[in-house]
Design a protein around this motif. Structure first.
Motif, PDB file in Angstrom:
ATOM      1  N   ILE A  79       0.853  -1.185   0.000  1.00  0.00           N
ATOM      2  CA  ILE A  79       0.000   0.000   0.000  1.00  0.00           C
ATOM      3  C   ILE A  79       0.896   1.244   0.000  1.00  0.00           C
ATOM      4  CG2 ILE A  79      -1.964  -1.100   1.134  1.00  0.00           C
ATOM      5  CD1 ILE A  79      -0.978   0.159   3.779  1.00  0.00           C
ATOM      6  N   ALA A  80       0.297   2.371  -0.285  1.00  0.00           N
ATOM      7  CA  ALA A  80       1.017   3.646  -0.290  1.00  0.00           C
ATOM      8  C   ALA A  80       0.112   4.725   0.289  1.00  0.00           C
ATOM      9  CB  ALA A  80       1.431   4.000  -1.714  1.00  0.00           C
ATOM     10  N   TRP A  81       0.734   5.754   0.838  1.00  0.00           N
ATOM     11  CA  TRP A  81       0.008   6.909   1.352  1.00  0.00           C
ATOM     12  C   TRP A  81       0.147   8.007   0.310  1.00  0.00           C
ATOM     13  CZ3 TRP A  81      -2.993   7.791   5.552  1.00  0.00           C
ATOM     14  CH2 TRP A  81      -3.246   9.112   5.910  1.00  0.00           C
ATOM     15  N   VAL A  82      -0.946   8.429  -0.307  1.00  0.00           N
ATOM     16  CA  VAL A  82      -0.924   9.435  -1.365  1.00  0.00           C
ATOM     17  C   VAL A  82      -1.988  10.483  -1.078  1.00  0.00           C
ATOM     18  CG1 VAL A  82      -1.192   9.866  -3.844  1.00  0.00           C
ATOM     19  CG2 VAL A  82      -0.136   7.730  -3.068  1.00  0.00           C
ATOM     20  N   ASP A  83      -1.563  11.723  -0.994  1.00  0.00           N
ATOM     21  CA  ASP A  83      -2.495  12.839  -0.779  1.00  0.00           C
ATOM     22  C   ASP A  83      -3.457  12.595   0.385  1.00  0.00           C
ATOM     23  OD1 ASP A  83      -1.378  14.371  -2.829  1.00  0.00           O
ATOM     24  OD2 ASP A  83      -2.669  13.440  -4.345  1.00  0.00           O
TER      25      ASP A  83
END
Length: 184
Positions: free
Chosen positions: A7-11
């Motif tokens: 997963i990634a943290w974006v905006d």
């Protein structure tokens, strides 16, 4: 049990890593903003969070550019001169060269200032902003900007280059040319 999904943290939201994108004009992408940041975490708590972050330097540069300045000068709350986000500052005071002392201040040790000190005498110390502003000449040094004259700090203007800065630049560039790394 299924393997964990990346997963990634974006905006401000969590997304599957395959859906994460970075805009081409993002500061992190263009300038490596925060690339050097790393933090030690033990038992869920950080160690030395504020001093090991480069984000403040990147922020200072953005603020300077927003005000149409070429660079930012970082000064402690008490008025002590520190450094530029990506360079060291040196000034001429009564004919002597002065620069902030990384041994006594929370700044990185400048390889370029160390090299400059093999060519000319640079006195390291803890200096207030007023002392820098009263200088007769000012220049910055970094690995890619050896002895670049400063035209102004705020409303205070300096000769650029002044006679001392020009002499130091000539001597330092001769030193660099004489000490280039061998060809691979």
């Amino acid at each position: 049990m299924a393997p964990p999904r990346p997963i990634a943290w974006v905006d401000g939201r969590v997304v599957p890593a395959t859906e994460a994108t970075v805009p081409l004009l993002d500061d992190g992408f263009l300038r490596g903003d925060a690339v050097f940041d790393a933090i030690l975490v033990r038992r869920g708590r950080t160690h030395a969070l504020e001093p090991i972050s480069y984000a403040a330097n990147a922020w200072a540069t953005r603020q300077a550019r927003a005000q149409h300045a070429d660079d930012a000068l970082i000064v402690q709350d008490d008025g002590t001169v520190l450094e530029l986000p990506t360079a060291a500052i040196v000034w001429v005071e009564d004919g002597a060269l002065r620069a902030p002392d990384p041994g006594r201040l929370p700044i990185l040790d400048s390889v370029t200032v160390a090299e400059l000190r093999t060519v000319v005498d640079v006195q390291l110390g803890v200096h207030p902003l007023d002392q820098l502003l009263a200088a007769s000449e000012v220049f910055v040094v970094s690995a890619t900007r050896p002895v670049i004259p400063v035209h102004a700090i705020g409303d205070v203007e300096y000769p650029a280059p002044g006679a001392v800065t020009a002499s130091v630049r000539e001597a330092f560039l001769a030193h660099v040319d004489a000490n280039l790394d061998p060809m691979p």
